[in-house]
Design a protein around this motif. Structure first.
Motif, PDB file in Angstrom:
ATOM      1  N   UNK A 164      57.796  44.280 -26.819  1.00  0.00           N
ATOM      2  CA  UNK A 164      56.361  44.359 -27.091  1.00  0.00           C
ATOM      3  C   UNK A 164      56.040  44.125 -28.566  1.00  0.00           C
ATOM      4  N   UNK A 165      57.075  43.917 -29.384  1.00  0.00           N
ATOM      5  CA  UNK A 165      56.882  43.541 -30.784  1.00  0.00           C
ATOM      6  C   UNK A 165      57.027  42.038 -31.002  1.00  0.00           C
ATOM      7  N   UNK A 166      57.134  41.279 -29.927  1.00  0.00           N
ATOM      8  CA  UNK A 166      57.342  39.835 -30.014  1.00  0.00           C
ATOM      9  C   UNK A 166      56.189  39.091 -29.353  1.00  0.00           C
ATOM     10  N   UNK A 167      55.640  38.108 -30.052  1.00  0.00           N
ATOM     11  CA  UNK A 167      54.685  37.162 -29.487  1.00  0.00           C
ATOM     12  C   UNK A 167      55.299  35.775 -29.576  1.00  0.00           C
ATOM     13  N   UNK A 168      55.439  35.104 -28.450  1.00  0.00           N
ATOM     14  CA  UNK A 168      55.963  33.741 -28.431  1.00  0.00           C
ATOM     15  C   UNK A 168      54.824  32.768 -28.730  1.00  0.00           C
ATOM     16  N   UNK A 169      55.089  31.790 -29.583  1.00  0.00           N
ATOM     17  CA  UNK A 169      54.074  30.812 -29.977  1.00  0.00           C
ATOM     18  C   UNK A 169      54.591  29.399 -29.744  1.00  0.00           C
ATOM     19  N   UNK A 170      53.685  28.452 -29.832  1.00  0.00           N
ATOM     20  CA  UNK A 170      54.068  27.044 -29.732  1.00  0.00           C
ATOM     21  C   UNK A 170      54.513  26.556 -31.115  1.00  0.00           C
ATOM     22  N   UNK A 171      55.677  27.016 -31.519  1.00  0.00           N
ATOM     23  CA  UNK A 171      56.226  26.633 -32.812  1.00  0.00           C
ATOM     24  C   UNK A 171      55.836  27.577 -33.933  1.00  0.00           C
ATOM     25  N   UNK A 172      56.521  27.422 -35.059  1.00  0.00           N
ATOM     26  CA  UNK A 172      56.242  28.260 -36.213  1.00  0.00           C
ATOM     27  C   UNK A 172      54.886  27.998 -36.834  1.00  0.00           C
ATOM     28  N   UNK A 173      54.382  26.756 -36.740  1.00  0.00           N
ATOM     29  CA  UNK A 173      53.082  26.451 -37.326  1.00  0.00           C
ATOM     30  C   UNK A 173      51.971  27.215 -36.626  1.00  0.00           C
ATOM     31  N   UNK A 174      52.046  27.330 -35.299  1.00  0.00           N
ATOM     32  CA  UNK A 174      51.044  28.125 -34.590  1.00  0.00           C
ATOM     33  C   UNK A 174      51.151  29.595 -34.978  1.00  0.00           C
ATOM     34  N   UNK A 175      52.360  30.066 -35.203  1.00  0.00           N
ATOM     35  CA  UNK A 175      52.526  31.454 -35.639  1.00  0.00           C
ATOM     36  C   UNK A 175      51.806  31.686 -36.953  1.00  0.00           C
TER      37      UNK A 175
END
Length: 465
Positions: A164-175
């Motif tokens: 629950x401490x992780x959010x998956x994104x579409x690449x590091x740029x979206x993060x």
């Protein structure tokens, strides 16, 4: 035009933000003459100092040029002096898409050949996909299997982490973009290293943040916090992009603890952290030193950019907030890619990136020493690029010369908000050896033909990753 309302942040920052968006969207194309200070101030019913400050902010970013006698123009077109500015391309499409001409792209530092493990991971998930039932496939937080794999990797590195401490994104740029959008308001001050990853600068500028540069490692952080009261700080502590520097252990602890003590969210970019050369020790993440640290990661540099898998590690309440922001624009990432990425993350250390990275680094460095011995090329312990100082001239004008000789390189000015890296260029070594050899051949030809301009201009070049 009606009277402007201050809304969020100083008025000049809001005005600069409006103009920035018009420039970046192409509504104000390169070469367009902008209204004089007094004329624009009168049209907007604001003070002239507001327009001047907005123009100066855009000029410092390289989006406009201001010259006595020729007015204020959007950067990128021939100026009155006849010197051509570098094109402004904040979305860096030209450096990501393949070109039809013979220009070698030495801008985007990412692996061009996906390792065989990518295809193997996809083959492994085919039975899993066949068994999916009653699942619409929307995962704003990211698929649980991948979040568990990422959390387990942090635990293995000494950072207690739950899914629950992780959010998956579409690449590091979206993060980076999600964090900037969630944590910043127009006019907020952000501490960044000078130089640093240019994609981060764009994500922060998109939220109309005011960027303040500190030496690599955020040296002087404590004094800058007292003086600037920043809303955010951004650092690349391991195999820094572009210098390759690694922040020592004690400096990591001190930086993380200072961020916690001063209540400044500290974003730790760990995208290059897996790019160490053989025998290079891997320091613990800053997140191991303080809960105030927000970490971002990605498989783009360690596996393949086309996989488009990144993530954010942070406190669970912030992850929930970021997931809500993300869901407005994107209900979730590609599920097959996430299932395949879960296998790759679990076996990331087995990819043996280090040997190939070091071989290509050594190949490029040897060629530069042979053909361009006056260039200052540092020794590094990992990463993906060399931060090269030219013996004379400046990176912007030399990049234009190199482009005329069939090679696109990244000038240093676009990576440094303090304006102190004009003499540098960034060269990556992720390409195949034969491509690196051809790149140095073209670099050498360009250098012998290079004549620094008498009147230097330093616009912001296209950014790269």
């Amino acid at each position: 035009m009606g009277r402007w309302s201050s809304g969020r942040g100083p008025l000049y920052v809001l005005l600069a933000g409006r103009l920035r968006r018009l420039i970046d969207d192409g509504e104000l194309p390169p070469g367009v003459l902008l209204p004089p200070d007094r004329a624009l101030a009168g049209a907007l019913a604001v003070g002239r100092t507001t327009v001047v400050a907005a123009y100066e902010l855009l000029r410092s970013e390289g989006r406009i040029t201001r010259r006595q006698g020729s007015g204020t123009r959007v950067a990128g077109a021939p100026s009155a002096s006849g010197v051509e500015d570098a094109p402004v391309d904040p979305i860096f499409l030209d450096s990501l898409e393949a070109r039809d001409d013979d220009v070698l792209l030495a801008i985007c530092a990412a692996p061009g050949d996906p390792p065989p493990q990518v295809a193997e991971a996809y083959a492994r998930i085919v039975p899993e996909l066949a068994q999916i039932s009653g699942d619409i496939g929307y995962y704003p937080y990211g698929h649980l299997v991948l979040r568990q794999a990422i959390a387990a990797r942090y635990v293995d590195r000494g950072v207690p982490t739950s899914p629950d401490q992780i959010l998956v994104t579409n690449g590091g740029q979206q993060a980076l973009s999600l964090l900037a959008h969630a944590l910043l308001s127009p006019g907020d001050q952000v501490l960044v290293e000078a130089p640093t990853y240019p994609g981060a600068l764009e994500a922060l500028r998109e939220e109309a943040a005011v960027l303040r540069g500190l030496p690599v490692g955020l040296e002087g952080f404590e004094a800058a916090v007292r003086e600037r009261r920043p809303a955010l700080a951004y650092v690349i502590p391991t195999h820094h992009n572009p210098t390759g520097a690694v922040l020592p252990s004690l400096a990591r602890q001190r930086l993380a603890r200072l961020a916690a003590a001063t209540d400044v969210p500290l974003v730790e970019d760990e995208v290059p952290a897996d790019l160490g050369f053989p025998g290079s020790p891997r320091p613990r993440p800053l997140a191991a030193c303080s809960d105030a640290v927000i970490s971002i990661g990605s498989l783009s540099k360690s596996v393949w950019g086309g996989l488009r898998i990144g993530w954010i590690r942070a406190a669970a309440p912030l992850i929930t907030r970021l997931a809500r922001v993300r869901a407005v624009h994107d209900l979730g990432g590609n599920v097959p890619a996430q299932l395949a990425a879960a296998h790759l993350v679990a076996n990331l250390d087995a990819l043996d990136l280090a040997t190939e990275l070091k071989a290509r680094h050594d190949h490029l460095r040897a060629l530069l020493a042979e053909h361009l011995p006056t260039w200052e090329v540092p020794t590094i312990r990992g990463g993906q690029c060399l931060w090269v100082r030219l013996p004379h001239g400046d990176g912007n004008s030399f990049a234009q010369t190199a482009l005329r000789h069939g090679l696109a390189i990244l000038p240093g000015s676009g990576l440094d908000v303090t304006g102190s890296s004009d003499a540098y260029v960034r060269l990556h070594f992720r390409a195949r050896p034969e491509q690196l050899t051809e790149a140095v051949t073209r670099l050498t030809t360009a250098w012998h033909a290079y004549h620094p301009p008498a009147n230097r201009v330093t616009p912001r070049p296209a950014i790269a990753i």
